[in-house]
Motif scaffolding. Structure first.
Motif, PDB file in Angstrom:
ATOM      1  N   GLY B  19     -60.280 -18.674   6.470  1.00 48.17           N
ATOM      2  CA  GLY B  19     -59.628 -19.733   7.233  1.00 48.17           C
ATOM      3  C   GLY B  19     -59.869 -19.753   8.734  1.00 48.17           C
ATOM      4  N   ASP B  20     -59.569 -18.691   9.423  1.00 54.26           N
ATOM      5  CA  ASP B  20     -59.554 -18.751  10.890  1.00 54.26           C
ATOM      6  C   ASP B  20     -60.880 -18.327  11.508  1.00 54.26           C
ATOM      7  OD1 ASP B  20     -59.552 -16.058  10.338  1.00 54.26           O
ATOM      8  OD2 ASP B  20     -58.366 -15.577  12.133  1.00 54.26           O
ATOM      9  N   ALA B  21     -61.917 -18.153  10.696  1.00 55.94           N
ATOM     10  CA  ALA B  21     -63.172 -17.622  11.228  1.00 55.94           C
ATOM     11  C   ALA B  21     -64.267 -18.681  11.311  1.00 55.94           C
ATOM     12  CB  ALA B  21     -63.644 -16.449  10.375  1.00 55.94           C
ATOM     13  N   LEU B  22     -63.871 -19.928  11.136  1.00 59.53           N
ATOM     14  CA  LEU B  22     -64.813 -21.033  11.313  1.00 59.53           C
ATOM     15  C   LEU B  22     -64.162 -22.043  12.250  1.00 59.53           C
ATOM     16  CD1 LEU B  22     -67.561 -22.253  10.390  1.00 59.53           C
ATOM     17  CD2 LEU B  22     -66.225 -23.601   8.731  1.00 59.53           C
ATOM     18  N   LEU B  23     -64.703 -22.146  13.451  1.00 54.58           N
ATOM     19  CA  LEU B  23     -64.116 -23.038  14.455  1.00 54.58           C
ATOM     20  C   LEU B  23     -64.881 -24.360  14.451  1.00 54.58           C
ATOM     21  CD1 LEU B  23     -63.827 -20.508  17.427  1.00 54.58           C
ATOM     22  CD2 LEU B  23     -62.283 -20.828  15.471  1.00 54.58           C
ATOM     23  N   THR B  24     -64.132 -25.439  14.320  1.00 53.00           N
ATOM     24  CA  THR B  24     -64.790 -26.753  14.332  1.00 53.00           C
ATOM     25  C   THR B  24     -64.168 -27.670  15.382  1.00 53.00           C
ATOM     26  OG1 THR B  24     -63.302 -27.426  12.541  1.00 53.00           O
ATOM     27  CG2 THR B  24     -65.514 -26.681  11.912  1.00 53.00           C
TER      28      THR B  24
END
Lengths: 463, 463
Positions: B19-24
């Protein structure tokens, strides 16, 4: 039976090299077909170039006819790397033996690949420098050969091996392109580092026609120490202590207990009995050498130390080193056949390696002795056997396979300074995973699209 | 306008990273789009992997969609190497920051690429070791970034740069293959040396997921010397003498006359006037440091020496180094804009480089100052200008081109430790001949067949 070289190629080679620089007579070719591996194959021709342009033209001509090329220094390597197993043209660099420049202010030498290591040392020494690689064969091996197999020697523990002491190369790839890589500087971050990549590639990627070598100032003084230990574990702990303090030993050689016993038997009665021995060398100048000896003595001292001798003068130094020097000839007294593998393990795994070798010696009922460059974890494991005894020869080979398995299990590698060549080629897949090996093959193909450079060496045949 | 990332790729990345390891979110992505080059571009997504397997899956996913990947340490590089000029996914290694092991007996550290240089130094220091690369940004740059651009620093003169201090790597190629190269040993002759080849490749060949680093024993004592000379030639001759004797200085920094004057003006009134200055550092232990200082003092002494000061204690050492430290901020007092090129020339060509830079400064009517790592011939040439003045900005760029021409004419290279990245990319063909550049492109294609790894960096666009 191989086809002979096409007449068109021979004419082109003769035209490019000149009359006496292309050998085609079988008696002359024979001398270029073997190396110190005792393997042999007949080259179809031998080229003796004297200039870069000849090497370039020669590679292009051979490529046009898909004829193999085997670069050769002086054939001192032990792996069959210069044996022309696929025939073709052996390119001996013996006539490209000029030292083009020694530049003391830039601490570098510019040399042709055929320069003998020892000749370079003399020329550099006149300016107060040396080139670190010091293989046993230094008096008669070439710099190009040293680069081809990333040669080391005892001094590598402090000064590095060939790869660590080269700044730049001019080389002809298997595609017949002259590439110029590196620079006459000690630092660089300018694109991909082909210089160090070509070093150790054993003539499979490119033929080096000029090397820019890093020179190192010669220390004014050296002093030798000999330390004897109850067992290998005690000696290995001393190696770790020696390498963990800032006064780097300029040599750090190891002998296991069987080696010590053998050295005693062949005339080293002055050597005390011991389970392991370290030869340690300090270098420095008149002001600091005593401090270096003191620092190394402190580090060598610990549990299991039996005796520590410092040689006060050159004669005593020779006496201390005599055990090490007597060792190689003494091995022949045990058995005429010898498989010598220069494996490497992390320093902390030296005791496990020597224990494992001891167990293999018992299992295969063959003498197996280990000695070598302890500071790098680079031990020469010698399996001794009688070649005329077929059963013993088979056991020796089986034992060698198990030594490799042991080394890999200890997170080590198959060779520290001899290289892969022909003799370790088929073991490479045990040490290198398929993805990495596939990448090696792919990169080889970019340097040498037709596979004409030293075919059959280093990389095993693809499945 | 680039296409956004395909939804299928985003889903695959999210599934693999969590969840929190892909910044878009654009606000979050923005922070990963620039580096110390002051260039900027917007990535389409930012990945923050924590495990090798995620990096492998990520590369495979991006490759399937032909989406660019830009590996990122902490963005301290000065060349734009981490700016995602072609969009795609920035892979920041900030969460792969574990030191997996420090093994004192084997003198190595096993680290993830996101470890900060300074954190590694603390961990290694607890065992009496250090890792040699010491860029100015050490407190906040990552080991992975150091490897990517072959980072150096002042200590490199004695202990080498990143490439000289790495033993092995695990890395994911652009083909989505995990390769394992090198070994936890200081010696090796086992196939092609991908380890040192990947170092300095600026994320264009592979993403490093683990590095085995060579550690060096920490010296117990250091001592600083400051030598002032009448002119650059006298200082360069001293550099050659210092590098030609066996007591290697642990730092050897150079400042030209303009730098000395500037340092005096901004508060270094205690610094005597001089045409050039060398800062020299000795290291050793309590027994030997005085001898090292004596040896370096002797070598520093010669024609043109104006003054030689040895700092007897830490406070005096700080005072001596103050001139060097004040220099970078002082440059901003001359002009707000700065082009800083870390060129390298053979040590013997330092006077010619500084003379040439002086002439260019006059020709382009801009302050141009040279200082840096003299022992490696690695000088930082700083061209100062007012960015708001269009004419001056144009002259600065024209001057930079001429600095590169000068360096190449002096047999030097474009970068010693910063790398090529974006900003020097188009100058590479001046320094590297077409055949060598073509080979670089071909090898790049074997590591990264679809050209997804850091596109637009290092290698200029093919004709």
């Amino acid at each position: 039976m191989r086809d002979p070289l096409p007449p068109g190629l021979l004419r082109r080679l003769a035209a490019c090299l000149g009359g006496d620089a292309l050998l085609t007579d079988p008696a002359e070719r024979l001398a270029y077909g073997f190396d110190n591996s005792r393997r042999q194959a007949m080259p179809d021709a031998v080229a003796l170039p004297t200039a870069d342009a000849q090497v370039l033209e020669l590679v292009r001509a051979c490529r046009a006819h898909r004829v193999p090329i085997v670069a050769r220094g002086r054939g001192t390597n032990t792996t069959g790397a210069t044996v022309p197993v696929a025939g073709g043209v052996v390119v001996s660099f013996e006539r490209m033996d000029r030292i083009r420049a020694i530049r003391p202010d830039d601490r570098l030498a510019l040399v042709e690949p055929g320069v003998l290591n020892a000749d370079l040392q003399v020329a550099a020494g006149a300016h107060g420098f040396f080139w670190p690689p010091d293989p046993t064969s230094a008096p008669y091996c070439s710099v190009g050969g040293n680069l081809a197999c990333n040669a080391g020697g005892p001094r590598a523990v402090k000064y590095g091996a060939a790869r660590d002491n080269v700044l730049g190369l001019r080389a002809v790839t298997g595609a017949g392109e002259l590439v110029r890589c590196g620079a006459p500087t000690t630092k660089g971050a300018t694109g991909y580092d082909f210089t160090r990549f070509i070093v150790g590639s054993e003539g499979t990627l490119a033929l080096v026609v000029e090397a820019t070598l890093r020179l190192v100032p010669k220390p004014a003084a050296t002093r030798s120490l000999r330390a004897l230990y109850t067992d290998v574990a005690a000696a290995a702990a001393a190696v770790a202590r020696l390498m963990a303090q800032p006064v780097a030993p300029s040599m750090l050689e190891f002998m296991d207990g069987d080696c010590v016993r053998l050295a005693r038997e062949v005339g080293g009665a002055d050597i005390p009995e011991a389970g392991a021995l370290l030869m340690i060398e300090a270098d420095g100048d008149a002001d600091t050498i005593a401090h270096a000896v003191a620092a190394l003595s402190r580090a060598a001292t610990g549990p299991g130390l039996l005796a520590l001798d410092v040689a006060p003068d050159a004669a005593a130094r020779e006496a201390l080193w005599s055990a090490r020097r007597k060792l190689s000839p003494a091995l022949r007294t045990l058995a005429p056949g010898k498989i010598n593998e220069d494996v490497v393990v992390p320093v902390s795994r030296i005791p496990a390696l020597v224990d494992g070798v001891r167990a293999l010696s018992a299992e295969f009922a063959l003498p197996v002795l280990a000695f070598g460059h302890a500071g790098n974890g680079n031990l020469h494991v010698n399996i001794l056997y009688h070649p005329e005894d077929a059963a013993e020869s088979q056991r020796a080979i089986a034992c060698m396979h198990r030594v490799f398995d042991l080394v890999i299990a200890l997170d080590g590698i198959l060779s520290g300074e001899h290289g892969i060549g022909l003799v370790k080629r088929d073991f490479l897949p045990r040490a290198i995973d398929p993805a990495t090996l596939a990448l090696m093959r792919a990169v080889k193909a970019t340097f040498d699209p037709d596979g004409i450079l030293n075919p059959g060496k280093v990389l095993p045949a693809a499945d």
